[in-house]
Design a protein around this motif. Structure first.
Motif, short mmCIF file in Angstrom:
data_model
loop_
_atom_site.label_atom_id
_atom_site.label_comp_id
_atom_site.label_asym_id
_atom_site.label_seq_id
_atom_site.Cartn_x
_atom_site.Cartn_y
_atom_site.Cartn_z
N ILE A 431 -16.90 -15.42 37.59
CA ILE A 431 -17.30 -16.61 36.82
C ILE A 431 -17.78 -16.20 35.42
O ILE A 431 -17.39 -16.79 34.41
CB ILE A 431 -18.40 -17.38 37.57
N ALA A 432 -18.64 -15.17 35.37
CA ALA A 432 -19.15 -14.71 34.07
C ALA A 432 -18.03 -14.21 33.17
O ALA A 432 -18.00 -14.49 31.96
CB ALA A 432 -20.18 -13.61 34.29
N LEU A 435 -15.94 -17.21 31.81
CA LEU A 435 -16.65 -17.92 30.75
C LEU A 435 -16.59 -17.15 29.43
O LEU A 435 -16.39 -17.74 28.36
CB LEU A 435 -18.10 -18.16 31.16
N CYS A 436 -16.77 -15.84 29.50
CA CYS A 436 -16.69 -15.03 28.27
C CYS A 436 -15.29 -15.08 27.67
O CYS A 436 -15.14 -15.20 26.44
CB CYS A 436 -17.08 -13.59 28.58
N THR A 439 -14.76 -18.50 25.92
CA THR A 439 -15.61 -18.90 24.79
C THR A 439 -15.66 -17.89 23.64
O THR A 439 -15.68 -18.28 22.48
CB THR A 439 -17.04 -19.15 25.28
#
Length: 662
Positions: A431-432, A435-436, A439
């Motif tokens: 998930i992390a 997201l990186c 974005t």
């Protein structure tokens, strides 16, 4: 007289190397402890005489002794003293003497820092390294004598050092590169010694692993410095050519990376024993191949030294003896010592196997691209060129394939694991990372770049996977600090090296995708805007250096109307040789470099051809390489290499005695 003394010292070092590769090996075969005990003392003697020989050549350069041919061809009285020092290895003969000195250092280090090794094992290892020393010392003395004189007819002054090599990078790049190149001879020697003894086990891997990690770390730093040197010294802003000579150092690095991971599996689980030995042979053989490519005259490169085919033939024959003899011994011994340990497909062992396969395939693709033009030319099929399009097309996907497994590997268990546990452990990192990747590319002005997003996805996967594993390891400690302190250096080394690899990937991809370059004609008083920076050309003035004169352009760089930096690129003409070189001016930073290089004067109005670069994240490539090397150095400090010496000594003694009797 001093050069003759250095020549004599090199002859004595050769004689001691011949003794080292014969007497202790005979002692190991016959079980003669006295003969085997000579090996450490012989190794120390070789280092002493090699160092004397190197010091004598250095003296000749520093004293401008132009009666020595290599000094006359590669130095000049106007050369600053520090470049005279680096000129010692800025040529074929001197660099070969540096190779010999580094090999002597490694041989002596093994002799001095391995007192716990059984005598029979130590004798075999040092004998193999002595054999390698014989080959290179004979190469130096018979085909590349660094002390050859120009008598009579000594020139009044020398021809000067190649201006490309008059740089700080040359002072430290070759010694570090050779420490890595030659360091793989230790892993090779341990592998051959283990084959001679007929016993490959965890003890052998444990003893070989620290030496291999140190050699790999030095090679990583050497390659990084070569990339850095090319970036700022050649004036075009590139940091990697896929030049055949660059590939010559990169191929052993790839094979060495596979080797250090394979050694981990052999040490922990007794797996891949035969494969690990083969990788050790392969890594050192590629180091010898690189020596052949640089010194045979088959390549034209700024990095290449020799153009004498006789020298290339000598190295080729030596390479054939080393590789052929090693593979014959491997064929005879490896089937008897192959692994009998099993593992499930979902396990850390299987991931290490994938790592090995990917790095081996990457090595072979680079090897093919490097040798294909030479092979076709030798067969009379014409001139072929294999450049970046081929290497990028085959190498980049392999690294992209590797990185998902790098994120899973540290979290995996030995012998057997489960997909359900992987899912539970990797959900938060996934998930992390997503997201990186979604974005972070938006922070850069312009269109969303999918390649940068993919690089962030893969690099983030590796980093967040390592962080999740770190969190698991400190979870049950009384405090986070206590948990961190109890982690072994080998773990910290792996952690730092993997993070360094991810940082390098980010640097390579972001620089490649977001680099902006302007080649234009500029006259004093004009300006150009690049990536939001205004480059204002002030004027050109003449300057004089210790052994050159130069035209120096002065620039002021503005951002939003405020002065950022003043830069002064130069176009230099060296007085001794008359060569004209570009000296780029660079404003470096953590997130971007501003790069200016001068071309040639254009027209009669004072205009110059100017190259401007904006390079984001370019420093991350080299910072990541430093982290990888640091991780390898940290791994060597692990206590188990000292704590388990007794067990290793007993196991190796049993194997060594049985091998000696055989």
């Amino acid at each position: 007289m001093i050069p003759e003394f250095g020549h004599f010292a090199l002859i004595l070092a050769l004689c001691l190397s011949i003794l080292l590769c014969t007497v202790p090996l005979w002692g190991a075969w016959r079980g003669n402890a006295t003969a085997m005990a000579l090996a450490p003392n012989l190794a120390i003697g070789i280092l002493v005489f090699s160092a004397i020989s190197f010091a004598c050549l250095t003296w000749a350069f520093m004293q401008d002794d132009f009666s020595v041919e290599v000094v006359a061809n590669n130095s000049n009285s106007l050369l600053p003293w520090y470049y005279k020092f680096s000129a010692v290895w800025g040529n074929h003969e001197g660099s070969l003497l540096l190779w010999i000195l580094v090999l002597a250092l490694w041989t002596c280090a093994v002799a001095v820092f391995s007192p716990q090794l059984p005598l029979v094992m130590l004798a075999r290892v040092l004998a193999v390294m002595g054999f390698v020393g014989v080959g290179f010392m004979a190469f130096s003395l018979f085909t590349s004598n660094p002390f050859a004189r120009l008598l009579p007819g000594t020139p009044m002054d020398g021809q000067d050092l190649n201006p490309l090599l008059q740089d700080f990078g040359l002072i430290i790049h070759p010694p570090l590169l050779y420490m890595g190149y030659v360091g793989f001879s230790v892993a090779f020697a341990f592998a051959i010694a283990a084959l001679l003894g007929g016993r490959l086990d965890a003890a052998w891997a444990r003893w070989s692993r620290p030496w291999t990690n140190v050699a790999w770390a030095f090679l990583t730093l050497g390659i990084m410095l070569g990339s850095w040197w090319a970036y700022y010294e050649l004036g075009w802003g590139g940091w990697w050519f896929w030049d055949p000579v660059e590939n010559a150092s990169f191929m052993p690095w790839l094979a060495g990376t596979a080797l250090i991971h394979s050694l981990a599996a052999t040490e922990k689980r007794g797996l891949f024993k035969s494969w690990t030995v083969l990788l050790a042979i392969f890594a050192f053989s590629l180091s010898l191949l690189g020596t052949f490519l640089v010194r045979s005259g088959v390549l034209t490169s700024v990095h290449a030294f020799a153009t004498d085919p006789a020298r290339g033939l000598f190295i080729l024959v030596f390479l054939g003896i080393v590789v052929g003899g090693s593979l014959i011994l491997y064929a005879l011994r490896a089937p008897a010592v192959s692994s009998r340990v099993g593992f499930a497909w979902l396990s850390r062992e299987s991931l290490l196997l994938v790592n090995n396969v990917v790095f081996l395939v990457a090595t072979l693709t680079v090897l093919f691209g490097t040798l294909f033009p030479l092979l076709m030319d030798a067969l009379g099929q014409g001139k072929y060129s294999v450049g970046p399009p081929y290497f990028n097309a085959v190498f980049v996907p392999l690294m992209a394939l590797l990185m998902p497994f790098m994120g899973i590997g540290p979290l995996s268990r030995w012998k057997q694991d489960s997909a359900s546990r992987w899912r539970a452990e990797l959900l938060l990192p996934a998930i992390a990372t997503a997201l990186c990747a979604l974005t972070l590319p938006l922070l850069h002005d312009g269109d969303y770049n999918l390649w940068v997003a993919l690089a962030i996805l893969l690099a983030g996967w590796v980093v967040f996977g390592m962080l999740r594993d770190l969190a698991n390891r400190v979870r049950n400690a009384s405090s986070v600090a206590a948990g961190l302190r109890r982690l072994a250096p080998s773990y910290w080394g792996m952690f730092v090296a993997h993070v360094g690899f991810a940082v390098t990937v980010i640097g390579v991809v972001v620089t490649s995708q977001f680099n902006i370059e302007h080649d234009l004609k500029m006259t004093p008083g004009t300006s150009d805007t690049l990536a939001g920076y205004e480059f204002r050309f002030l004027d050109v003035r003449g300057v004089r250096g210790p052994n050159y004169v130069a035209d120096e352009a002065r620039f002021i760089v503005y951002r939003d109307g405020r002065e950022v930096v003043r830069l002064a690129p130069q176009k230099r003409r060296y007085l001794a040789s008359g060569d004209v070189m570009t000296e780029a001016a660079i404003d470096d930073g953590l997130f971007r470099d501003l790069f200016i290089a001068m071309g040639e004067p254009v027209g009669s109005d004072g205009a110059w051809a100017i190259r401007l670069h904006y390079k984001p994240f370019v420093r991350w490539m080299w910072a990541g390489s430093v982290l990888m090397a640091l991780g390898a150095f940290v791994t060597v400090a692990d206590k188990r290499y000292r704590r388990q010496r007794s067990a290793a000594r007993d196991a190796l003694r049993q194997g060594g005695v049985s091998g000696a009797q055989a």
